[in-house]
Design an enzyme around this catalytic site. Structure first.
Site, PDB file in Angstrom:
ATOM      1  N   THR A  45       0.837  -1.211   0.000  1.00 35.07           N
ATOM      2  CA  THR A  45       0.000   0.000   0.000  1.00 35.07           C
ATOM      3  C   THR A  45       0.863   1.250   0.000  1.00 35.07           C
ATOM      4  OG1 THR A  45      -1.691  -1.187   1.258  1.00 35.07           O
ATOM      5  CG2 THR A  45      -1.832   1.212   1.219  1.00 35.07           C
ATOM      6  N   THR A  46       1.883   1.269   0.876  1.00 40.83           N
ATOM      7  CA  THR A  46       2.757   2.437   0.984  1.00 40.83           C
ATOM      8  C   THR A  46       3.559   2.643  -0.290  1.00 40.83           C
ATOM      9  OG1 THR A  46       2.917   1.937   3.340  1.00 40.83           O
ATOM     10  CG2 THR A  46       4.459   3.555   2.479  1.00 40.83           C
ATOM     11  N   TYR A 108     -12.916  -3.817  -2.556  1.00 39.55           N
ATOM     12  CA  TYR A 108     -14.052  -3.310  -3.345  1.00 39.55           C
ATOM     13  C   TYR A 108     -15.150  -4.338  -3.589  1.00 39.55           C
ATOM     14  CZ  TYR A 108     -16.878  -0.877  -6.771  1.00 39.55           C
ATOM     15  OH  TYR A 108     -17.937  -0.291  -7.416  1.00 39.55           O
ATOM     16  N   TYR A 134      -2.789 -10.355   4.470  1.00 42.28           N
ATOM     17  CA  TYR A 134      -2.718  -8.939   4.867  1.00 42.28           C
ATOM     18  C   TYR A 134      -4.132  -8.419   5.040  1.00 42.28           C
ATOM     19  CZ  TYR A 134      -1.728  -3.875   4.179  1.00 42.28           C
ATOM     20  OH  TYR A 134      -1.667  -2.508   4.275  1.00 42.28           O
ATOM     21  N   ARG A 139      -9.079  -0.099   4.630  1.00 38.24           N
ATOM     22  CA  ARG A 139      -8.882   0.212   3.214  1.00 38.24           C
ATOM     23  C   ARG A 139      -9.665  -0.718   2.298  1.00 38.24           C
ATOM     24  NH1 ARG A 139      -4.749   3.529   1.117  1.00 38.24           N
ATOM     25  NH2 ARG A 139      -3.421   4.457   2.700  1.00 38.24           N
ATOM     26  N   LYS A 162      -0.174 -10.241   8.265  1.00 41.30           N
ATOM     27  CA  LYS A 162      -0.039  -8.837   8.660  1.00 41.30           C
ATOM     28  C   LYS A 162      -1.406  -8.347   9.099  1.00 41.30           C
ATOM     29  CE  LYS A 162       0.913  -4.176   6.920  1.00 41.30           C
ATOM     30  NZ  LYS A 162       1.282  -3.342   5.740  1.00 41.30           N
ATOM     31  N   ILE A 204       5.241  -4.562  10.177  1.00 36.45           N
ATOM     32  CA  ILE A 204       5.419  -4.070   8.804  1.00 36.45           C
ATOM     33  C   ILE A 204       5.028  -2.603   8.847  1.00 36.45           C
ATOM     34  CG2 ILE A 204       4.673  -4.246   6.412  1.00 36.45           C
ATOM     35  CD1 ILE A 204       4.394  -7.230   6.786  1.00 36.45           C
TER      36      ILE A 204
END
Length: 293
Positions: A45-46, A108, A134, A139, A162, A204
């Site tokens: 994501t980052t 989504y 994850y 999000r 994660k 993380i």
């Protein structure tokens, strides 16, 4: 291969025009290795995975693997909300030499728990590389329940999770349920130390982009049970844990890393640079963590 300690969710550095800056990526990788970072997540994501093309995504993973050259583990972000696409990315990550893949919960389309189980099982059955689940419902909207994680823990090459929920009670339940079969990692900097106290094996981290040395020391102290030292390190980091999320990640961390001189403060639309009203707060948090500006 140990997937524990401070694992940076690395930004993808970009030129002012939005193109990937591979020279800056090399500088950042060398910085992290020198500072004691225990592992790198490439294109999570980052790392702005949502706006990189597939070719760019794989190129960043490849460059990271080659530059790291087995000095620390490289975890490739290969998640997608299409199971077929996630399999495709994961196969390529394995071919490129990644040590593991990080697979975000499909976003989504809101699958059921059975759909999530079958999604992850399909990827694991298709690609033998070590894989980490994850979960970041803030999000993705979809939420991978602890019971589903426990089911997936029976699959040999699913090796970790994660957990970015920030819910420590739930995290303790996850450790109790399957911590003997999976490496549980925090994905929430603000609660990472408390999660380590409960049995998580590291973090993380977004904060590690800016203060990798302190994050490494904090995680190491926590994992050896020296919580007094870990709390001293974490105290210096709390401003970053908070203010690197004043706007959507990675907007503030891109600003912070640019202030450190490693890359331009460049993102891809629909993300935009940090609002001027937040710049001072991020700079103060950096100073509190001992970062020279």
């Amino acid at each position: 291969m140990k997937l524990e300690g401070s694992i940076v969710a690395l930004i993808t550095p970009m030129q002012a025009d939005g193109s990937v800056d591979f020279a800056a990526l090399t500088r950042l990788i060398e910085f992290h290795i020198a500072e004691g970072t225990d592992g790198i997540v490439a294109v999570g994501t980052t790392g702005e995975s949502a706006t990189l093309t597939v070719d760019e995504h794989l190129s960043v993973i490849e460059h990271t693997i080659k530059c790291v050259n087995k000095r620390i583990p490289v975890i490739a972000g290969t998640g997608a909300n299409s199971t077929q696409e996630a399999v495709h990315l994961t196969k390529h990550a394995e071919r490129l030499g990644a040590d593991a893949a990080l697979l975000v919960v499909p976003y989504y389309n809101k699958p059921t728990q059975e759909g999530l189980y079958l999604h992850y099982k399909k990827i694991a059955d298709s690609v033998p590389i070590a894989q980490l689940l994850y979960n970041v419902p803030g999000r993705t909207v979809a939420d991978l329940h602890n019971e589903t994680v426990a089911r997936l823990a029976d699959i040999d090459n699913i090796v970790g999770c994660k957990d970015a929920t920030g819910d420590l009670m739930r995290g303790k339940a996850l450790v109790d349920l399957c911590g003997d079969r999976l490496t549980i990692l925090s994905g929430d900097d603000a609660t990472a130390l408390e999660y380590i106290k409960l049995g998580a094996r590291g973090d993380i981290s977004v904060t590690a982009n800016v203060a990798p040395g302190l994050m490494s020391k904090m995680c190491a102290a926590g994992l050896t049970g020296d919580f007094a030292a870990a709390e001293q390190y974490d105290e210096k980091l709390r401003g970053l844990h908070r203010d690197l999320f004043l706007e959507s990640n990675p907007i503030p961390v891109k600003y912070a890393v640019s202030k450190m001189g490693y890359t331009a403060n460049a993102l891809r639309l629909p993300l935009t640079p940090l609002s001027a009203k937040h710049e001072h707060a991020v700079a103060v948090a950096m100073t509190e963590a001992g970062i020279s500006l």
